[in-house]
Structures are given as structure tokens and as C-alpha cells.
Design a protein around this motif. Structure first.
Motif, PDB file in Angstrom:
ATOM      1  N   GLY A  35       0.805  -1.219   0.000  1.00  0.00           N
ATOM      2  CA  GLY A  35       0.000   0.000   0.000  1.00  0.00           C
ATOM      3  C   GLY A  35       0.840   1.270   0.000  1.00  0.00           C
ATOM      4  O   GLY A  35       0.507   2.248  -0.698  1.00  0.00           O
ATOM      5  N   ALA A  36       1.915   1.291   0.765  1.00  0.00           N
ATOM      6  CA  ALA A  36       2.722   2.513   0.853  1.00  0.00           C
ATOM      7  C   ALA A  36       3.397   2.796  -0.494  1.00  0.00           C
ATOM      8  O   ALA A  36       3.416   3.944  -0.960  1.00  0.00           O
ATOM      9  CB  ALA A  36       3.772   2.375   1.956  1.00  0.00           C
ATOM     10  N   SER A  37       3.921   1.750  -1.143  1.00  0.00           N
ATOM     11  CA  SER A  37       4.558   1.940  -2.461  1.00  0.00           C
ATOM     12  C   SER A  37       3.551   2.528  -3.441  1.00  0.00           C
ATOM     13  O   SER A  37       3.835   3.484  -4.153  1.00  0.00           O
ATOM     14  CB  SER A  37       5.029   0.617  -3.045  1.00  0.00           C
ATOM     15  OG  SER A  37       5.913   0.008  -2.183  1.00  0.00           O
ATOM     16  N   ALA A  92      11.112  -3.138  -6.711  1.00  0.00           N
ATOM     17  CA  ALA A  92      11.548  -4.529  -6.481  1.00  0.00           C
ATOM     18  C   ALA A  92      10.756  -5.097  -5.321  1.00  0.00           C
ATOM     19  O   ALA A  92      10.617  -4.434  -4.275  1.00  0.00           O
ATOM     20  CB  ALA A  92      13.039  -4.571  -6.174  1.00  0.00           C
ATOM     21  N   ASN A  93      10.242  -6.303  -5.509  1.00  0.00           N
ATOM     22  CA  ASN A  93       9.427  -6.885  -4.442  1.00  0.00           C
ATOM     23  C   ASN A  93       9.675  -8.380  -4.311  1.00  0.00           C
ATOM     24  O   ASN A  93      10.062  -9.041  -5.271  1.00  0.00           O
ATOM     25  CB  ASN A  93       7.942  -6.635  -4.724  1.00  0.00           C
ATOM     26  CG  ASN A  93       7.081  -6.873  -3.492  1.00  0.00           C
ATOM     27  OD1 ASN A  93       7.433  -6.418  -2.406  1.00  0.00           O
ATOM     28  ND2 ASN A  93       5.966  -7.581  -3.646  1.00  0.00           N
ATOM     29  N   ARG A  94       9.466  -8.861  -3.077  1.00  0.00           N
ATOM     30  CA  ARG A  94       9.601 -10.304  -2.788  1.00  0.00           C
ATOM     31  C   ARG A  94       8.649 -11.105  -3.684  1.00  0.00           C
ATOM     32  O   ARG A  94       9.050 -12.030  -4.345  1.00  0.00           O
ATOM     33  CB  ARG A  94       9.271 -10.506  -1.297  1.00  0.00           C
ATOM     34  CG  ARG A  94       9.424 -11.876  -0.777  1.00  0.00           C
ATOM     35  CD  ARG A  94       9.253 -11.859   0.725  1.00  0.00           C
ATOM     36  NE  ARG A  94       7.929 -11.354   1.138  1.00  0.00           N
ATOM     37  CZ  ARG A  94       7.530 -11.256   2.386  1.00  0.00           C
ATOM     38  NH1 ARG A  94       8.353 -11.607   3.375  1.00  0.00           N
ATOM     39  NH2 ARG A  94       6.334 -10.811   2.684  1.00  0.00           N
ATOM     40  N   THR A  95       7.395 -10.707  -3.744  1.00  0.00           N
ATOM     41  CA  THR A  95       6.441 -11.323  -4.675  1.00  0.00           C
ATOM     42  C   THR A  95       6.549 -10.552  -5.989  1.00  0.00           C
ATOM     43  O   THR A  95       6.009  -9.458  -6.133  1.00  0.00           O
ATOM     44  CB  THR A  95       5.000 -11.242  -4.114  1.00  0.00           C
ATOM     45  OG1 THR A  95       5.016 -11.722  -2.776  1.00  0.00           O
ATOM     46  CG2 THR A  95       4.017 -12.045  -4.952  1.00  0.00           C
ATOM     47  N   VAL A  96       7.299 -11.129  -6.923  1.00  0.00           N
ATOM     48  CA  VAL A  96       7.707 -10.381  -8.126  1.00  0.00           C
ATOM     49  C   VAL A  96       6.502  -9.895  -8.934  1.00  0.00           C
ATOM     50  O   VAL A  96       6.477  -8.753  -9.417  1.00  0.00           O
ATOM     51  CB  VAL A  96       8.629 -11.262  -8.997  1.00  0.00           C
ATOM     52  CG1 VAL A  96       9.093 -10.508 -10.225  1.00  0.00           C
ATOM     53  CG2 VAL A  96       9.828 -11.739  -8.187  1.00  0.00           C
ATOM     54  N   SER A  97       5.474 -10.727  -9.038  1.00  0.00           N
ATOM     55  CA  SER A  97       4.319 -10.359  -9.877  1.00  0.00           C
ATOM     56  C   SER A  97       3.674  -9.068  -9.381  1.00  0.00           C
ATOM     57  O   SER A  97       3.177  -8.260 -10.172  1.00  0.00           O
ATOM     58  CB  SER A  97       3.291 -11.492  -9.886  1.00  0.00           C
ATOM     59  OG  SER A  97       2.874 -11.754  -8.563  1.00  0.00           O
ATOM     60  N   LYS A  98       3.703  -8.832  -8.057  1.00  0.00           N
ATOM     61  CA  LYS A  98       3.092  -7.605  -7.523  1.00  0.00           C
ATOM     62  C   LYS A  98       3.853  -6.370  -7.990  1.00  0.00           C
ATOM     63  O   LYS A  98       3.266  -5.325  -8.290  1.00  0.00           O
ATOM     64  CB  LYS A  98       3.048  -7.650  -5.991  1.00  0.00           C
ATOM     65  CG  LYS A  98       1.839  -8.412  -5.469  1.00  0.00           C
ATOM     66  CD  LYS A  98       1.904  -8.629  -3.973  1.00  0.00           C
ATOM     67  CE  LYS A  98       1.742  -7.385  -3.142  1.00  0.00           C
ATOM     68  NZ  LYS A  98       1.824  -7.676  -1.689  1.00  0.00           N
ATOM     69  N   ALA A  99       5.188  -6.495  -8.049  1.00  0.00           N
ATOM     70  CA  ALA A  99       6.014  -5.358  -8.511  1.00  0.00           C
ATOM     71  C   ALA A  99       5.744  -5.063  -9.983  1.00  0.00           C
ATOM     72  O   ALA A  99       5.603  -3.909 -10.392  1.00  0.00           O
ATOM     73  CB  ALA A  99       7.495  -5.672  -8.289  1.00  0.00           C
TER      74      ALA A  99
HETATM   75  P1  NDP Z   1       1.989  -3.584   3.168  1.00  0.00           P
HETATM   76  O1  NDP Z   1       1.688  -4.656   4.155  1.00  0.00           O
HETATM   77  O2  NDP Z   1       0.920  -3.107   2.264  1.00  0.00           O
HETATM   78  O3  NDP Z   1       3.210  -4.053   2.213  1.00  0.00           O
HETATM   79  C1  NDP Z   1       4.333  -4.660   2.775  1.00  0.00           C
HETATM   80  C2  NDP Z   1       5.419  -4.855   1.720  1.00  0.00           C
HETATM   81  O4  NDP Z   1       6.597  -5.289   2.388  1.00  0.00           O
HETATM   82  C3  NDP Z   1       5.098  -5.896   0.659  1.00  0.00           C
HETATM   83  O5  NDP Z   1       5.645  -5.463  -0.560  1.00  0.00           O
HETATM   84  C4  NDP Z   1       5.828  -7.135   1.176  1.00  0.00           C
HETATM   85  O6  NDP Z   1       6.227  -8.033   0.149  1.00  0.00           O
HETATM   86  C5  NDP Z   1       7.052  -6.501   1.772  1.00  0.00           C
HETATM   87  N1  NDP Z   1       7.723  -7.307   2.825  1.00  0.00           N
HETATM   88  C6  NDP Z   1       7.238  -7.596   4.048  1.00  0.00           C
HETATM   89  N2  NDP Z   1       8.165  -8.305   4.748  1.00  0.00           N
HETATM   90  C7  NDP Z   1       9.240  -8.433   3.930  1.00  0.00           C
HETATM   91  C8  NDP Z   1      10.522  -9.066   4.080  1.00  0.00           C
HETATM   92  N3  NDP Z   1      10.855  -9.683   5.218  1.00  0.00           N
HETATM   93  N4  NDP Z   1      11.389  -9.002   3.065  1.00  0.00           N
HETATM   94  C9  NDP Z   1      11.058  -8.372   1.920  1.00  0.00           C
HETATM   95  N5  NDP Z   1       9.866  -7.765   1.711  1.00  0.00           N
HETATM   96  C10 NDP Z   1       8.972  -7.802   2.710  1.00  0.00           C
HETATM   97  O7  NDP Z   1       2.603  -2.395   4.063  1.00  0.00           O
HETATM   98  P2  NDP Z   1       2.566  -0.827   3.714  1.00  0.00           P
HETATM   99  O8  NDP Z   1       2.917  -0.680   2.289  1.00  0.00           O
HETATM  100  O9  NDP Z   1       1.299  -0.224   4.199  1.00  0.00           O
HETATM  101  O10 NDP Z   1       3.736  -0.241   4.659  1.00  0.00           O
HETATM  102  C11 NDP Z   1       5.097  -0.430   4.322  1.00  0.00           C
HETATM  103  C12 NDP Z   1       5.977   0.361   5.279  1.00  0.00           C
HETATM  104  O11 NDP Z   1       5.809   1.765   5.086  1.00  0.00           O
HETATM  105  C13 NDP Z   1       5.690   0.101   6.752  1.00  0.00           C
HETATM  106  O12 NDP Z   1       6.942  -0.010   7.410  1.00  0.00           O
HETATM  107  C14 NDP Z   1       4.969   1.355   7.217  1.00  0.00           C
HETATM  108  O13 NDP Z   1       5.177   1.627   8.587  1.00  0.00           O
HETATM  109  C15 NDP Z   1       5.647   2.421   6.338  1.00  0.00           C
HETATM  110  N6  NDP Z   1       4.846   3.644   6.179  1.00  0.00           N
HETATM  111  C16 NDP Z   1       5.299   4.829   6.714  1.00  0.00           C
HETATM  112  C17 NDP Z   1       4.576   6.008   6.573  1.00  0.00           C
HETATM  113  C18 NDP Z   1       5.099   7.289   7.181  1.00  0.00           C
HETATM  114  O14 NDP Z   1       4.335   8.256   7.296  1.00  0.00           O
HETATM  115  N7  NDP Z   1       6.377   7.366   7.520  1.00  0.00           N
HETATM  116  C19 NDP Z   1       3.296   6.043   5.851  1.00  0.00           C
HETATM  117  C20 NDP Z   1       2.920   4.749   5.282  1.00  0.00           C
HETATM  118  C21 NDP Z   1       3.664   3.596   5.464  1.00  0.00           C
HETATM  119  P3  NDP Z   1       5.213  -9.133  -0.456  1.00  0.00           P
HETATM  120  O15 NDP Z   1       4.335  -8.408  -1.420  1.00  0.00           O
HETATM  121  O16 NDP Z   1       6.083 -10.131  -1.098  1.00  0.00           O
HETATM  122  O17 NDP Z   1       4.449  -9.678   0.725  1.00  0.00           O
END
Ligand code: NDP
Length: 291
Positions: free
Chosen positions: A144-146, A164-171
Motif C-alpha cells: 500500500g505505501a509503495s 523490487a518486491n519479494r512477490t515479483v508479480s506484484k512489482a
Molecule cells: P503492506 O503490508 O501493504 O506491504 C508490505 C510490503 O513489504 C510488501 O511489498 C511485502 O512483500 C514486503 N515485505 C514484508 N516483509 C518483507 C521481508 N521480510 N522481506 C522483503 N519484503 C517484505 O505495508 P505498507 O505498504 O502499508 O507499509 C510499508 C511500510 O511503510 C511500513 O513499514 C509502514 O510503517 C511504512 N509507512 C510509513 C509512513 C510514514 O508516514 N512514515 C506512511 C505509510 C507507510 P510481499 O508483497 O512479497 O508480501
């Protein structure tokens, strides 16, 4: 005495009410940030943090607005639910498919907006005086943040953005959605070999559990900058990685937090608060450990 207390409670109820919903929420800095913004700008309002689960979000938000609440911030894991809850959305919320700010309109409908991307870009450009135009940007993570930061970053005309993402298809899918707005591509972490970036943004949630995505040492260009959207009282694993890899700056998302809050405050109150003193205070409170 009784009537004085009665008047006091009526006066208190006249304050406009705002809140942040999320889970977990106990350590949220948003009530403090909005309190300071209110003092700074001479506004009278209440802002509270409420622990709300995804299951209870919809009814809790209904109740909040039915009882006269003016605006809500929504954080993990509620941003997509808030997007569905909003009667109408701004363009940046529509693009990001996530809402972090809800506000009641004059006709009683609820508008959804997303201030995260604008908060990040302001922190990078204004607070850290970084140049995004022409930069090679790497975004780690495709959640969501990306999604919320891509369009505002592309508006700054970077040379390229790679997700770049762990789940490549999502990226790959996410990059595809923004294809018509600039040079953007999606891939897995192991496809980054031999690439170099001027700015690496960590938008994975790995930092929240002290972990790091798998990153090669040579990814950061000379004078490159690392920025973790996550933040904490101590440097995150990614901020430490940036330092170990000689980043020009290795920053966390505290400034983004304050900037996205300032934009929400502006949406609700029509006035821009000053962010710098708030960032300085929060940095002071965590012991100025950050760069
Ligand atoms: P989501 O849960 O939507 O996405 C998480 C992402 O992190 C996915 O792409 C996931 O990959 C990946 N991921 C999780 N664990 C790992 C790992 N161990 N190794 C590699 N990739 C990993 O989270 P959000 O996008 O909502 O939030 C992401 C970050 O941004 C959080 O830390 C949040 O606190 C921060 N944030 C900060 C804000 C601020 O104001 N400073 C505002 C909004 C967010 P996969 O798709 O493969 O599961």
C-alpha cells in the motif's frame, strides 16, 4: 457548580473532533503532532488515537461520523478499507487505492484522500533538500505505501523508477499501472544485480520486524541516499544498511509522518502548520539518534 460543569462539557463538545484509527495504535505520534499543529495555528480541536481492527473499522467509522466527528486518519491495516468506506475520493487516493485521511463534506458525505506520497516528497525535497528530477529511484516493496508514493514521485520527473518486491508479480503489476506516467519497471530483488540507484526507498514492512530485504552492496550510487518509510526511536535495519554502504544520507520516515499529518491538517482546517519545529521536537524526544 453543577451548571458550571455542564457548561464546561458543552464547551468541550463544541470542539471539532478528529482521530486516528489503526491497529496497533498505542504508540502513535499523531495525537501529539496534531495537538502541536492546533496550538501553532490557534485552532481548537480534539484528536484521539483509537485501536480499531479491520473487522470493526466500518462500524467504528460510521459511529464516529454519526456522532459529529469531522475527520479521521487511518493507518495500518485500515487504508484500503478507508478507501472503500469513502463516498468519494481525490485523484491521488484513487490512484493509490488507499486512503489515510477521511473528512466530512458540507453535504455530509465523506471524502477520502491520501497524503502519504505528498508527505514523502515534501520531506525529501524541502526538509532534506534532495533533488528527485533526473534521479534513478529504487522502491523496495509493492504494498500500500509503495502504491501511494509512485505518482507523486513520477511528478518530480525522475530518470527512472524500479520497484523490487519479494512477490515479483506484484512489482510488475504495480509498475504496469503507472506505465503511462513515466519510466517505471517492476522486478524481483535478484534482478537488481549490477544496477545503481541515486535514491533507495524502503517501503517494505520488513523494518517493523528488524529485517531487511536481500540487497547487494553495490546498489547505491556514489552520493546515493537511503530512506526508510518506517521509523523508530533507534535507526531501522535499512537506515543502518544505508550507513554501512556509505550513503550520503540514510534517513527514516519520521519527517514523512509529520508532513503527511500536516497535509491532513490542511485538508481539515484550511491552514498549513509549520512542520519543522514538530520534526525537531520528535527527533529531540528520541534522543537525536538519527542523522
Ligand atoms: P503492506 O503490508 O501493504 O506491504 C508490505 C510490503 O513489504 C510488501 O511489498 C511485502 O512483500 C514486503 N515485505 C514484508 N516483509 C518483507 C521481508 N521480510 N522481506 C522483503 N519484503 C517484505 O505495508 P505498507 O505498504 O502499508 O507499509 C510499508 C511500510 O511503510 C511500513 O513499514 C509502514 O510503517 C511504512 N509507512 C510509513 C509512513 C510514514 O508516514 N512514515 C506512511 C505509510 C507507510 P510481499 O508483497 O512479497 O508480501
Amino acid at each position: 457548580m453543577g451548571s458550571l460543569a455542564g457548561k464546561k462539557s458543552i464547551l468541550m463538545n463544541l470542539k471539532d473532533r478528529y482521530a486516528v484509527f489503526g491497529q496497533p495504535i498505542a504508540h502513535s505520534k499523531s495525537p501529539l503532532i496534531h495537538q502541536i499543529f492546533a496550538q501553532q495555528t490557534g485552532q481548537s480541536l480534539d484528536y484521539e488515537a483509537h485501536e480499531v481492527s479491520a473487522e470493526l473499522f466500518s462500524s467504528a467509522a460510521e459511529t464516529f461520523f454519526a456522532e459529529g466527528g469531522k475527520g479521521l486518519n487511518c493507518t495500518v491495516p485500515l487504508k484500503e478499507l478507508a478507501w472503500a468506506f469513502a463516498d468519494c475520493k481525490t485523484e491521488r487516493a484513487r490512484l493509490g487505492k488507499a486512503v489515510n485521511t477521511l473528512s466530512v463534506q458540507a453535504d455530509g458525505s465523506v471524502l477520502g484522500d491520501n497524503t502519504d506520497g505528498c508527505g514523502l516528497v515534501r520531506d525529501l525535497l524541502i526538509n532534506h533538500a534532495l533533488m528527485l528530477t533526473g534521479a534513478r529511484i529504487l522502491i523496495l516493496g509493492a504494498g500500500g505505501a509503495s502504491r501511494g508514493i509512485i505518482a507523486p514521485l513520477l511528478e518530480q520527473s525522475p530518470r527512472s523508477i524500479v520497484i523490487a518486491n519479494r512477490t515479483v508479480s506484484k512489482a510488475i503489476d504495480l509498475a504496469g499501472e503507472f506505465q503511462d506516467r513515466g519510466a517505471i519497471a517492476g522486478c524481483g530483488f535478484n534482478a537488481l544485480n549490477h544496477s545503481q540507484f541515486d535514491l533507495i526507498l524502503n517501503a517494505t514492512s520488513a523494518s517493523l520486524s528488524g529485517r531487511l530485504p536481500p540487497l547487494e552492496a553495490g546498489l547505491l550510487a556514489e552520493n546515493g541516499v537511503c530512506y526508510d518509510l518506517a521509523y523508530g526511536d533507534a535507526p531501522t535495519a535499512f537506515v543502518r544498511w544505508g550507513r554501512e554502504n556509505h550513503a550520503f544520507k540514510s534517513l527514516d520516515g519520521l519527517g514523512m509522518l509529520v508532513e503527511q499529518a500536516a497535509e491532513a491538517f490542511y485538508i481539515w482546517r484550511g491552514v498549513h502548520p509549520e512542520t519543522r519545529p514538530v520534526i525537531e521536537l520528535l527527533n529531540f524526544q528520541r534522543g537525536e539518534n538519527q542523522p
